[in-house]
Design a protein around this motif. Structure first.
Motif, PDB file in Angstrom:
ATOM      1  N   LEU A  70       0.839  -1.192   0.000  1.00 21.43           N
ATOM      2  CA  LEU A  70       0.000   0.000   0.000  1.00 21.43           C
ATOM      3  C   LEU A  70       0.878   1.248   0.000  1.00 21.43           C
ATOM      4  N   ARG A  74      -2.454   4.267  -3.671  1.00 24.74           N
ATOM      5  CA  ARG A  74      -3.337   3.100  -3.602  1.00 24.74           C
ATOM      6  C   ARG A  74      -4.412   3.281  -2.540  1.00 24.74           C
ATOM      7  N   ARG A 124      -4.477  -9.341  -0.291  1.00 30.12           N
ATOM      8  CA  ARG A 124      -4.771  -8.040  -0.901  1.00 30.12           C
ATOM      9  C   ARG A 124      -5.609  -7.213   0.067  1.00 30.12           C
ATOM     10  N   ASN A 126      -6.779  -4.321  -0.076  1.00 29.71           N
ATOM     11  CA  ASN A 126      -7.863  -3.537  -0.673  1.00 29.71           C
ATOM     12  C   ASN A 126      -9.186  -4.296  -0.634  1.00 29.71           C
TER      13      ASN A 126
END
Length: 415
Positions: A70, A74, A124, A126
Motif C-alpha cells: 500500500l 493506492r 490483498r 484492498n
C-alpha cells in the motif's frame, strides 16, 4: 466462545436492522469510511510496512509483495472505490416482479440482503475495504478473514473503518475481522451454519478448493484464473500481440491475467519469434509445448503441471494448436471457467469460440484483464464468480442480494 463464533454472533445480531437502513444512511457511512481511510493513510502504511517486511523475510514472491503493498496513491484509490459505491444504485427494495392472482392476492418480488456474508481472502488488503463497502451498501453484515500476510494492514484498516462507523447509523458490529491467523479459524467459518448465510472465498486454487470441499454453509465459488488467449491464423498480429502482452504483463498477480497463449500453426510460424522477443522485453519467462520448442529451442519446456498452474507471476505457457477445436479442447481441460479470449478477424470463428467456451467471461479481440467489476461498470466487486448458480462473473451489489416475496391479501384462505 471462539473469536470466530463470537464475532459472527455479534454481526448476525445486526442483520435484521441493516436491511431497514435507508440508502442515505448507508451512503453517509461509506463517505465517513472513505474520509477516514485518507486521513489515516500514514498509520495504514506503517501497519502495511510490517506486513511487507514479514513477507520479504518469508520469501514472498515479488508479484505477491506488489499485491500486498500500500502507498498513498493506492489508499486514495481504495477510498475512491468507496465513493464510487455511494453513487451506485441501492438494490435493496428493488421491485423485480409484481402480479395479481385470480384469487385477489397481490404478489411482489423484491431484493433483500443475504444477511451475514463471510469472506475468506488472501494477501490483498484492498479487498478488506471493497468487501466492507459492498456488503454494507447492500444491507449485509460481513465477517472477514484475510490472509496472514496482510494481517497488520487489515487490522489497522478495520480499526479505521470502525472509527468511521461509530459516527454513522451502521453499527460497528456489522463489520468484523477475524484476527486469528491459524487455519483452524477458516475451518470454523466454513461450518457456521445458522450464523453465516454464505461464504465467498477469494484467492488461489488451494484456498478456493478447501472452501468448496469443506464448507457446510452455502458457498459462492470465485475464480482461480487459468485464463487463455487463442490467436488463430486470421488474427491481426499487431492486435494479438498488444492483447497478449496486456493480458499477461499489465498485472500478472491477478486472477484475470493470462496463463497460457495458444497459437494456430500458421500464425505461430509467422509470428512466434516476434512474440517471444516482445515477452522477453517485458521480463516474461516463456514455457513452450514440444512444437513450440522446435521453433524456439532455447525456450523452457512446459510440463503437464504448468498447463494447470495459475502462476500469478511473469511466467507464460505457449502452445501451438492445429485449429480451433484443439484450442477448445485444451481450454476445456485446463481452464477454470473464468475468462477466455480469442483473437481473430474471422467473425464465424469468434462466434463458435464464444458459444462453446464455458466461462464467466469470453472475449473477442480484447484482453482478459477487463473481467473486473469496475471495468464492467459495477463499481468495486466482491469477487468474480466462476460458478453458475446465484451469480456469475464480476459480482457487484445485486449479486449480494436474495429475493423475498411480499404477498398481500384480504382474508384469502386456500381451498
Amino acid at each position: 466462545m471462539s473469536e470466530v463464533r463470537e464475532k459472527a454472533t455479534l454481526a448476525k445480531a445486526i442483520t435484521p436492522m441493516l436491511g431497514t437502513l435507508s440508502t442515505a444512511q448507508k451512503n453517509e457511512a461509506l463517505r465517513l469510511m472513505a474520509e477516514a481511510l485518507v486521513a489515516e493513510t500514514d498509520s495504514i502504511i506503517q501497519a502495511n510496512a510490517v506486513d511487507l517486511e514479514r513477507g520479504k523475510t518469508n520469501g514472498l514472491a515479488a508479484s505477491m509483495l506488489d499485491r500486498l503493498s500500500l502507498n498513498p496513491a493506492r489508499i486514495a484509490a481504495i477510498a475512491e472505490g468507496l465513493k464510487e459505491i455511494i453513487i451506485l444504485d441501492d438494490p435493496i427494495g428493488d421491485l423485480l416482479e409484481e402480479f395479481a392472482r385470480p384469487n385477489g392476492l397481490l404478489v411482489r418480488k423484491v431484493r433483500v440482503p443475504l444477511g451475514l456474508i463471510g469472506i475468506i481472502y488472501e494477501a490483498r488488503p484492498n479487498v478488506t475495504v471493497d468487501a466492507a463497502g459492498l456488503c454494507l451498501k447492500s444491507g449485509n453484515a460481513v465477517l472477514l478473514r484475510g490472509g496472514s500476510d496482510a494481517l497488520s494492514s487489515n487490522k489497522r484498516i478495520v480499526e479505521v473503518l470502525h472509527s468511521a462507523l461509530a459516527l454513522s447509523d451502521i453499527p460497528v458490529d456489522a463489520l468484523q475481522l477475524v484476527t486469528n491467523p491459524d487455519r483452524a479459524s477458516v475451518d470454523e467459518m466454513l461450518k457456521l451454519n445458522g450464523l453465516l448465510d454464505v461464504v465467498i472465498p477469494r484467492g488461489g486454487h488451494s484456498l478456493i478448493q478447501n472452501v468448496v470441499k469443506n464448507a457446510t454453509v452455502p458457498v459462492i465459488e470465485t475464480g482461480a484464473g487459468i485464463c487463455h488467449t487463442y490467436a488463430d491464423n486470421d488474427a491481426d498480429p499487431v492486435k494479438a500481440l498488444r492483447i497478449a502482452i496486456n493480458a499477461k504483463a499489465q498485472r500478472p498477480s491477478v486472477c484475470n491475467s493470462m496463463e497460457t497463449l495458444l497459437l494456430q500453426e500458421d500464425f505461430a510460424e509467422r509470428h512466434l519469434q516476434a512474440f517471444a522477443k516482445a515477452f522477453a522485453e517485458v521480463h516474461v519467462e516463456l514455457r513452450g509445448s514440444a512444437n513450440v520448442l522446435k521453433l524456439i529451442p532455447e525456450m523452457k519446456a512446459a510440463t503437464s503441471e504448468d498447463w494447470a498452474t495459475e502462476y500469478n507471476d511473469y511466467i507464460l505457457n505457449v502452445k501451438i494448436v492445429a485449429d480451433l477445436d484443439e484450442a477448445l479442447a485444451h481450454i476445456r481441460q485446463y481452464g477454470t471457467m473464468h475468462s477466455e479470449c480469442i483473437v481473430t478477424e474471422n467473425a464465424a470463428t469468434a462466434e463458435k469460440f464464444m458459444q462453446q467456451i464455458d466461462a464467466a467471461a469470453v472475449y473477442h479481440n480484447a484482453s482478459t484483464r477487463f473481467t473486473d467489476g469496475y471495468e464492467f461498470g459495477f463499481g468495486a466487486e466482491i469477487g468474480i464468480s466462476t460458478q453458475k448458480l446465484h451469480a456469475r462473473g464480476p459480482m457487484g451489489l445485486p449479486a449480494l442480494t436474495s429475493t423475498k416475496y411480499y404477498v398481500h391479501g384480504n382474508g384469502q384462505i386456500r381451498q
